[in-house]
Scaffold this active site. Structure first.
Site, short mmCIF file in Angstrom:
data_model
loop_
_atom_site.label_atom_id
_atom_site.label_comp_id
_atom_site.label_asym_id
_atom_site.label_seq_id
_atom_site.Cartn_x
_atom_site.Cartn_y
_atom_site.Cartn_z
N ASP A 1 -0.23 2.50 8.37
CA ASP A 1 -0.70 1.75 9.54
C ASP A 1 0.20 1.91 10.78
OD1 ASP A 1 -2.76 0.89 8.00
OD2 ASP A 1 -2.11 -1.18 7.82
N ARG B 1 13.49 10.18 -3.21
CA ARG B 1 14.37 11.33 -3.52
C ARG B 1 15.65 11.27 -2.67
NH1 ARG B 1 14.63 16.23 -0.76
NH2 ARG B 1 15.13 18.09 -1.98
N THR C 1 4.29 2.92 5.72
CA THR C 1 2.91 2.43 5.73
C THR C 1 2.09 3.34 6.62
OG1 THR C 1 1.42 0.72 6.62
CG2 THR C 1 3.65 0.69 7.47
N ALA D 1 -13.39 11.32 20.21
CA ALA D 1 -14.39 10.24 20.05
C ALA D 1 -14.89 9.76 21.41
CB ALA D 1 -13.76 9.07 19.30
N GLU D 2 -16.16 9.39 21.44
CA GLU D 2 -16.77 8.88 22.68
C GLU D 2 -16.30 7.44 22.94
OE1 GLU D 2 -18.34 11.13 20.86
OE2 GLU D 2 -18.72 12.57 22.46
N GLY E 1 0.84 -1.20 0.00
CA GLY E 1 0.00 0.00 0.00
C GLY E 1 0.87 1.24 0.00
N ASP F 1 2.54 0.07 11.82
CA ASP F 1 2.58 -1.20 12.56
C ASP F 1 3.91 -1.95 12.43
OD1 ASP F 1 2.23 -1.74 9.89
OD2 ASP F 1 0.71 -3.28 10.16
N ARG G 1 -5.90 -2.78 9.02
CA ARG G 1 -6.54 -4.11 9.05
C ARG G 1 -6.02 -4.98 10.18
NH1 ARG G 1 -4.20 -5.69 3.27
NH2 ARG G 1 -2.12 -5.01 3.80
N ASP H 1 5.39 -4.54 6.20
CA ASP H 1 5.86 -5.87 6.62
C ASP H 1 5.89 -6.90 5.49
OD1 ASP H 1 3.12 -5.89 6.56
OD2 ASP H 1 2.86 -6.86 8.51
N ARG I 1 0.85 -4.96 -5.15
CA ARG I 1 0.93 -6.13 -4.27
C ARG I 1 1.13 -7.30 -5.23
NH1 ARG I 1 -0.59 -4.19 0.77
NH2 ARG I 1 -2.27 -2.66 0.81
O1 F6P Z 1 -1.36 0.03 3.46
C1 F6P Z 1 -2.07 -0.36 4.56
C2 F6P Z 1 -3.54 -0.37 4.23
O2 F6P Z 1 -3.97 0.93 3.89
C3 F6P Z 1 -4.40 -0.96 5.34
O3 F6P Z 1 -4.70 -0.03 6.36
C4 F6P Z 1 -5.59 -1.41 4.57
O4 F6P Z 1 -6.23 -2.46 5.25
C5 F6P Z 1 -4.99 -1.91 3.29
O5 F6P Z 1 -3.79 -1.20 3.13
C6 F6P Z 1 -5.85 -1.75 2.07
O6 F6P Z 1 -5.16 -2.28 0.98
P1 F6P Z 1 -5.65 -2.20 -0.53
O7 F6P Z 1 -5.45 -0.78 -0.99
O8 F6P Z 1 -4.75 -3.13 -1.26
O9 F6P Z 1 -7.08 -2.55 -0.55
#
Ligand code: F6P
Length: 322
Positions: A128, A21, A126, A187-188, A11, A130, A172, A103, A72
């Site tokens: 995320d 760059r 990323t 947010a609540e 992603g 993560d 995800r 990852d 991907r």
């Molecule tokens: O790159 C991470 C991410 O944005 C996740 O948060 C999300 O679940 C996933 O990629 C979505 O991937 P795609 O664009 O391949 O649907």
């Protein structure tokens, strides 16, 4: 090291261009030639490769997405696919590869390195956030701000109509975006993949806040929450909350786009440059990250073999402040 390759994979995330760059311009100072591989591992297998110069990376530091393109690639998950990729690298006499991604990207790079004796360095990018080994990943700060701005806007309309909104953000497997945008957006309730969500607890918490006659309520849900996301939760809540107007908003890919924030541009510039420097020093199979504001190396295999911890103190803070 005379000739290196660079690609972005998985992603996309805002700041990937700034990292590219930095790779090209740092390599120039070390007299290395840089080959740009388009469309990630797919482009590597298909030999979609061109030489780049520092001039070619002008005017991209501010741009979202990735000029290198991304993909991907299922074929690269196979030994045969990686063998094709290694042959292409050999054909071009590329001695090392800098992979900018997450990852999955690093797992592929590690297999390639082990099977074909190719030096690889990972640059964490990323939205995320993560990845173990870097306090933040490239693109996370931009995504956070994008999601927060969207939540602010949703709050305006939620407030105007006294509505209950369920907002789903990306992630995800990880709840970093949900946790921090949830706090920043007031947010609540915040639901994360890192903590089991009990729907009865959700109902109880919502009843508590709604009984305080709040004008609007907002629940931020990470895409990977175990309940299955905002739409599923809304179905579960509907019977008990029929007197409230409920709406679902899935922010989706809007969070991946946009110009990188200053913070992401600086992080990407540091890490892209560090990737070339550590390659030049003889390192391989490591990810360059920033920990406590210092560049730190982490074995690539740790970045996909271990889950980065969420800060549960922040979740407690969110509960206190709701
Ligand atoms: O790159 C991470 C991410 O944005 C996740 O948060 C999300 O679940 C996933 O990629 C979505 O991937 P795609 O664009 O391949 O649907």
């Amino acid at each position: 090291m005379k000739k290196i390759g660079v690609l972005t994979s998985g992603g996309d995330s805002p700041g990937m261009n700034a990292a590219f760059r930095a790779v090209v311009r740092t390599a120039k100072t070390l007299n290395m030639e840089v080959m740009a591989i388009r469309h990630g591992y797919k482009g590597l297998i298909e030999d979609d490769i061109t030489k780049v110069t520092p001039h070619d990376v002008s005017n991209i530091i501010q741009r979202g997405g990735t000029v290198l393109k991304s993909a991907r690639c299922d074929e690269f998950r196979t030994k045969e696919g990686r063998e094709k990729a290694a042959n292409v690298l050999k054909k071009h006499k590329i001695e090392a590869l800098i992979t900018i991604g997450g990852d999955g990207t690093f797992q592929g790079a590690t297999h390639l390195a082990n099977e074909h004796d190719i030096n690889v360095i990972g640059v964490p990018a990323t939205i995320d956030n993560d990845l173990v080994g870097s306090d933040e990943t490239i693109g996370y700060d931009t995504a956070l701000n994008t999601a927060m701005e969207a939540i602010d806007k949703i709050r305006d309309t939620a407030d105007a109509h006294d509505r209950l909104f369920l907002v789903e953000v990306m992630g995800r497997d990880a709840g970093f975006i949900a946790l921090e945008t949830g706090i920043a957006g007031g947010a609540e309730l915040i639901l994360l993949p890192e903590s089991l969500t009990d729907i009865d607890d959700v109902k109880a918490s919502l009843n508590e806040v709604l009984s305080e006659q709040r004008r609007s309520s907002l629940v931020v849900i990470a895409e990977g929450d175990d309940t299955g996301g905002a739409l599923k939760i809304s179905e579960e809540l509907k019977p008990d909350f029929s007197k409230y107007e409920m709406r679902v908003c899935i922010l989706g890919h809007v969070q991946r786009g946009g110009n990188p924030t200053a913070r992401d541009r600086v992080l990407a510039s540091r890490l892209g440059s560090a990737a070339v420097s550590v390659l030049n020093e003889g390192h391989s199979q490591v990810m360059v990250g920033v920990v406590n504001n210092k560049v730190k190396l982490t074995p690539l295999k740790m970045t996909f073999g271990k889950k980065k911890d969420i800060n549960f103190d922040l979740l407690e803070l969110a509960k206190t402040l709701r």
